[in-house]
Design a protein around this motif. Structure first.
Motif, PDB file in Angstrom:
ATOM      1  N   UNK A 178     -17.873  10.002   9.483  1.00  0.00           N
ATOM      2  CA  UNK A 178     -18.990   9.074   9.329  1.00  0.00           C
ATOM      3  C   UNK A 178     -19.725   9.276   8.011  1.00  0.00           C
ATOM      4  N   UNK A 179     -19.878  10.526   7.577  1.00  0.00           N
ATOM      5  CA  UNK A 179     -20.575  10.780   6.320  1.00  0.00           C
ATOM      6  C   UNK A 179     -19.763  10.278   5.127  1.00  0.00           C
ATOM      7  N   UNK A 180     -18.442  10.440   5.183  1.00  0.00           N
ATOM      8  CA  UNK A 180     -17.608   9.943   4.089  1.00  0.00           C
ATOM      9  C   UNK A 180     -17.702   8.424   4.003  1.00  0.00           C
ATOM     10  N   UNK A 181     -17.618   7.755   5.135  1.00  0.00           N
ATOM     11  CA  UNK A 181     -17.680   6.292   5.141  1.00  0.00           C
ATOM     12  C   UNK A 181     -19.045   5.811   4.645  1.00  0.00           C
ATOM     13  N   UNK A 182     -20.118   6.390   5.162  1.00  0.00           N
ATOM     14  CA  UNK A 182     -21.469   5.969   4.756  1.00  0.00           C
ATOM     15  C   UNK A 182     -21.686   6.223   3.264  1.00  0.00           C
ATOM     16  N   UNK A 183     -21.280   7.395   2.788  1.00  0.00           N
ATOM     17  CA  UNK A 183     -21.494   7.716   1.372  1.00  0.00           C
ATOM     18  C   UNK A 183     -20.687   6.788   0.476  1.00  0.00           C
ATOM     19  N   UNK A 184     -19.495   6.385   0.905  1.00  0.00           N
ATOM     20  CA  UNK A 184     -18.696   5.494   0.070  1.00  0.00           C
ATOM     21  C   UNK A 184     -19.260   4.074   0.066  1.00  0.00           C
ATOM     22  N   UNK A 185     -19.850   3.651   1.160  1.00  0.00           N
ATOM     23  CA  UNK A 185     -20.535   2.352   1.151  1.00  0.00           C
ATOM     24  C   UNK A 185     -21.645   2.360   0.109  1.00  0.00           C
ATOM     25  N   UNK A 186     -22.432   3.422   0.085  1.00  0.00           N
ATOM     26  CA  UNK A 186     -23.527   3.523  -0.879  1.00  0.00           C
ATOM     27  C   UNK A 186     -23.004   3.723  -2.301  1.00  0.00           C
ATOM     28  N   UNK A 187     -21.895   4.438  -2.428  1.00  0.00           N
ATOM     29  CA  UNK A 187     -21.291   4.637  -3.747  1.00  0.00           C
ATOM     30  C   UNK A 187     -20.836   3.301  -4.343  1.00  0.00           C
ATOM     31  N   UNK A 188     -20.161   2.496  -3.527  1.00  0.00           N
ATOM     32  CA  UNK A 188     -19.724   1.172  -3.998  1.00  0.00           C
ATOM     33  C   UNK A 188     -20.936   0.327  -4.375  1.00  0.00           C
ATOM     34  N   UNK A 189     -22.002   0.402  -3.590  1.00  0.00           N
ATOM     35  CA  UNK A 189     -23.224  -0.346  -3.897  1.00  0.00           C
ATOM     36  C   UNK A 189     -23.806   0.082  -5.245  1.00  0.00           C
ATOM     37  N   UNK A 190     -23.711   1.367  -5.576  1.00  0.00           N
ATOM     38  CA  UNK A 190     -24.207   1.848  -6.870  1.00  0.00           C
ATOM     39  C   UNK A 190     -23.374   1.299  -8.022  1.00  0.00           C
ATOM     40  N   UNK A 191     -22.060   1.134  -7.813  1.00  0.00           N
ATOM     41  CA  UNK A 191     -21.228   0.538  -8.880  1.00  0.00           C
ATOM     42  C   UNK A 191     -21.615  -0.919  -9.103  1.00  0.00           C
ATOM     43  N   UNK A 192     -21.905  -1.621  -8.011  1.00  0.00           N
ATOM     44  CA  UNK A 192     -22.372  -3.005  -8.146  1.00  0.00           C
ATOM     45  C   UNK A 192     -23.699  -3.032  -8.901  1.00  0.00           C
ATOM     46  N   UNK A 193     -24.598  -2.106  -8.559  1.00  0.00           N
ATOM     47  CA  UNK A 193     -25.878  -2.038  -9.237  1.00  0.00           C
ATOM     48  C   UNK A 193     -25.726  -1.765 -10.728  1.00  0.00           C
ATOM     49  N   UNK A 194     -24.797  -0.855 -11.090  1.00  0.00           N
ATOM     50  CA  UNK A 194     -24.567  -0.568 -12.509  1.00  0.00           C
ATOM     51  C   UNK A 194     -24.019  -1.792 -13.237  1.00  0.00           C
ATOM     52  N   UNK A 195     -23.094  -2.515 -12.575  1.00  0.00           N
ATOM     53  CA  UNK A 195     -22.492  -3.694 -13.196  1.00  0.00           C
ATOM     54  C   UNK A 195     -23.514  -4.802 -13.420  1.00  0.00           C
ATOM     55  N   UNK A 196     -24.499  -4.902 -12.551  1.00  0.00           N
ATOM     56  CA  UNK A 196     -25.492  -5.971 -12.658  1.00  0.00           C
ATOM     57  C   UNK A 196     -26.712  -5.567 -13.478  1.00  0.00           C
ATOM     58  N   UNK A 197     -26.758  -4.328 -13.937  1.00  0.00           N
ATOM     59  CA  UNK A 197     -27.926  -3.847 -14.683  1.00  0.00           C
ATOM     60  C   UNK A 197     -27.972  -4.470 -16.073  1.00  0.00           C
ATOM     61  N   UNK A 198     -29.172  -4.722 -16.526  1.00  0.00           N
ATOM     62  CA  UNK A 198     -29.362  -5.318 -17.850  1.00  0.00           C
ATOM     63  C   UNK A 198     -30.105  -4.393 -18.796  1.00  0.00           C
ATOM     64  N   UNK A 199     -30.441  -3.196 -18.340  1.00  0.00           N
ATOM     65  CA  UNK A 199     -31.132  -2.243 -19.210  1.00  0.00           C
ATOM     66  C   UNK A 199     -30.681  -0.837 -18.858  1.00  0.00           C
TER      67      UNK A 199
END
Length: 550
Positions: free
Chosen positions: A175-196
């Motif tokens: 469960x911890x691996x799955x949850x952490x990877x969901x958040x990890x993928x979300x961070x990659x999306x956040x980096x891709x959408x960042x403008x600063x």
């Protein structure tokens, strides 16, 4: 094994209960044999601090282990008299729910999946190095700030293990691996959408914290599913992942830079890679932590029978203060108290720092200031580092692991001293010194680029030949405190990986690649005797240690 006083055929929770009143030499011999068999099933710390059965504690004599087992049996007897142990759920011999009894194909698949998850994490740590010039231009960054894109991700490796390790021993691995990877993928999306740059740096730090989850948990997962006789081979394969990922990341981003794509596309690629690993983990990764599996088994039995079945983890209560002490205080206190651990941690931290320093030094040596390569071909210079790690992993599997197994036979029925683990490090140390000096003194633009590039073979091999034996030594020497020792080691090592790139450009600008490499090589030369000193003085230091097994 499970049991009930209300059943017509009562089976005690302790499957090894014996009649201590039996007399006669034959009965005594059988009793002694049963004791030995019980000792060989005592849970021990796995390669990354997990608890897994299958080996006598390597720092205990057989007599000591027998005494400890008898004490445990006495506690079981008292609990039986109170009526508690009758309802305790345990694995029986050959239980298919026990991860150690899973099929070989399933266990090796999980080993491969664990390696892929860790490779994903380590690949992401170095991947932006090839597009840092593009990010610097578009976001108006100084060279020092741009390096934070890598350093902050690795800094997440410092924070994350402090939480993921202890949590995995309460809530399990999956469960911890799955949850952490969901958040990890979300961070990659956040980096891709960042403008600063502030938002990019925040998401990189958070992404590193989430990506550290497989680094900590999947190592323990291998301890859950592999018995001691095959665990060494699994770890040798597993160790390749965190060392090869950083070597391949710059290749991907380098060619993306040469293709003139937007820098945000790198993070979309990391998002897709992370999503692929997340899907695999969600659908094919089972829970492997035995205490959590027993909790689930007890819950099923309570629901089915209405009886008060329980698992040991359900009765284990640890207060917040004790957990906080284990996470934030004990690892660093142990680092101060243990000269062996301090020396190993210093050595591994320098090696890890040099690995991440290459993401700064290689562009200087092979880039436009040196051989004139663009980002794509410059990234290809990391390939020998990967192949060196691969060759050393193969060498560990086909030579050093069988050699260790053969040498331990001389210590039966006891266990071999942990110093036997260090033979590979005696080779890895000189390899590291050779690689650093080689790169330094062949870094002239007038020398063909292939000559300094091939130094990566020795650097990659040294990483595996140093890391693998020293980590195994920590586990064997600090058996029952291995998780704490490895936590301290991981935090310090990750700090070095985050800090070294920050001063890399200044170091190479002030000293030039030759003298900068000379300085690093001398440091490695000073640290090289540490495995030899552990072989010579390890037994005396362990005898005086408060945390070592003996």
């Amino acid at each position: 094994m499970i049991s009930s006083n209300n059943s017509s055929q009562t089976t005690l929770a302790n499957p090894y209960e014996i009649d201590l009143e039996k007399k006669g030499s034959r009965e005594e011999d059988e009793l002694k044999l049963n004791k030995v068999e019980r000792v060989l099933s005592i849970p021990v710390a796995g390669p990354f601090g997990s608890s897994s059965p299958g080996a006598l504690p390597p720092t205990h004599s057989l007599e000591q282990a027998l005494e400890e087992q008898l004490e445990l049996e006495e506690q079981d007897r008292i609990r039986c008299e109170k009526g508690e142990a009758d309802w305790e759920v345990r694995f029986v011999e050959g239980d298919p729910e026990n991860p150690l009894n899973w099929s070989s194909s399933k266990r090796w698949y999980l080993c491969g999946l664990s390696g892929l998850l860790v490779f994903n994490s380590s690949f992401s740590s170095s991947a932006p190095s090839g597009i840092l010039p593009l990010m610097s231009r578009e976001l108006a960054l100084s060279s020092e700030v741009s390096v934070l894109v890598i350093s902050l991700f690795v800094a997440g490796y410092v924070i994350g293990p402090l939480f993921w390790g202890p949590l995995s021993e309460v809530y399990g691995r999956r469960n911890l691996i799955v949850i952490s990877f969901v958040l990890y993928v979300a961070c990659q999306v956040g980096s891709a959408l960042s403008s600063n740059i502030p938002s990019v740096l925040i998401f990189r730090l958070l992404g590193g914290i989430m990506a550290s989850s497989p680094l900590v948990i999947t190592g323990s997962l291998l301890g859950d599913i592999f018995p001691s006789e095959t665990r060494g081979m699994a770890i040798a394969i597993f160790v390749l992942a965190p060392l090869s990922g950083p070597a391949l990341g710059p290749i991907c981003s380098g060619f993306m830079y040469d293709s003139n794509v937007e820098w945000t596309w790198l993070f979309w690629v990391l998002c897709l890679f992370g999503t692929f690993c997340l899907i695999l983990a969600y659908f094919t990764l089972p829970e492997t932590y035995a205490p959590v599996l027993l909790v689930r088994k007890a819950e099923r039995l309570r629901k089915k029978t209405g009886e008060p079945w329980f698992a040991p983890l359900e009765r284990k209560q640890t207060g917040f203060k004790a957990r906080a002490n284990d996470v934030f205080v004990r690892p660093f206190a142990m680092l101060v108290q243990e000269p062996m651990l301090a020396a190993i941690t210093l050595y591994m931290s320098v090696v890890y720092g040099i690995l991440y320093l290459t993401f700064v030094s290689y562009p200087i040596i092979f880039g436009e200031g040196g051989h004139g390569f663009t980002a794509g071909p410059s990234g290809l210079m990391f390939l020998p580092l990967f192949f060196g790690s691969l060759l050393a992993s193969i060498l560990s599997v086909v030579y050093y692991n069988p050699k260790y197994v053969k040498e331990t036979a001389a210590y039966l029925p006891g266990m071999a001293p942990p110093e036997l683990r260090l033979s590979a490090a005696l080779v890895g140390g000189p390899f590291l010194v050779v690689s650093v000096f080689w790169l330094a003194f062949t870094s002239f633009p007038s020398i063909h680029w292939a000559v300094p590039m091939m130094s990566g073979l020795f650097l990659g091999a040294s990483l595996v030949l140093i890391f693998l034996p020293l980590m195994n030594f920590i586990v064997d020497a600090y058996l029952f405190a291995a998780a704490t020792a490895l936590a301290a080691n991981t935090v310090c090592r990750s700090l070095a990986g985050a800090i070294f790139p920050l001063f890399g450009k200044q170091l190479y600008a002030a000293l030039n690649p030759r003298f900068a490499g000379l300085a690093l090589g001398l440091v490695c030369l000073v640290l090289m005797p540490i495995p030899l000193l552990l072989i010579r003085f390890g037994p005396k230091l362990r005898a005086r240690s408060q945390n070592a097994g003996r």
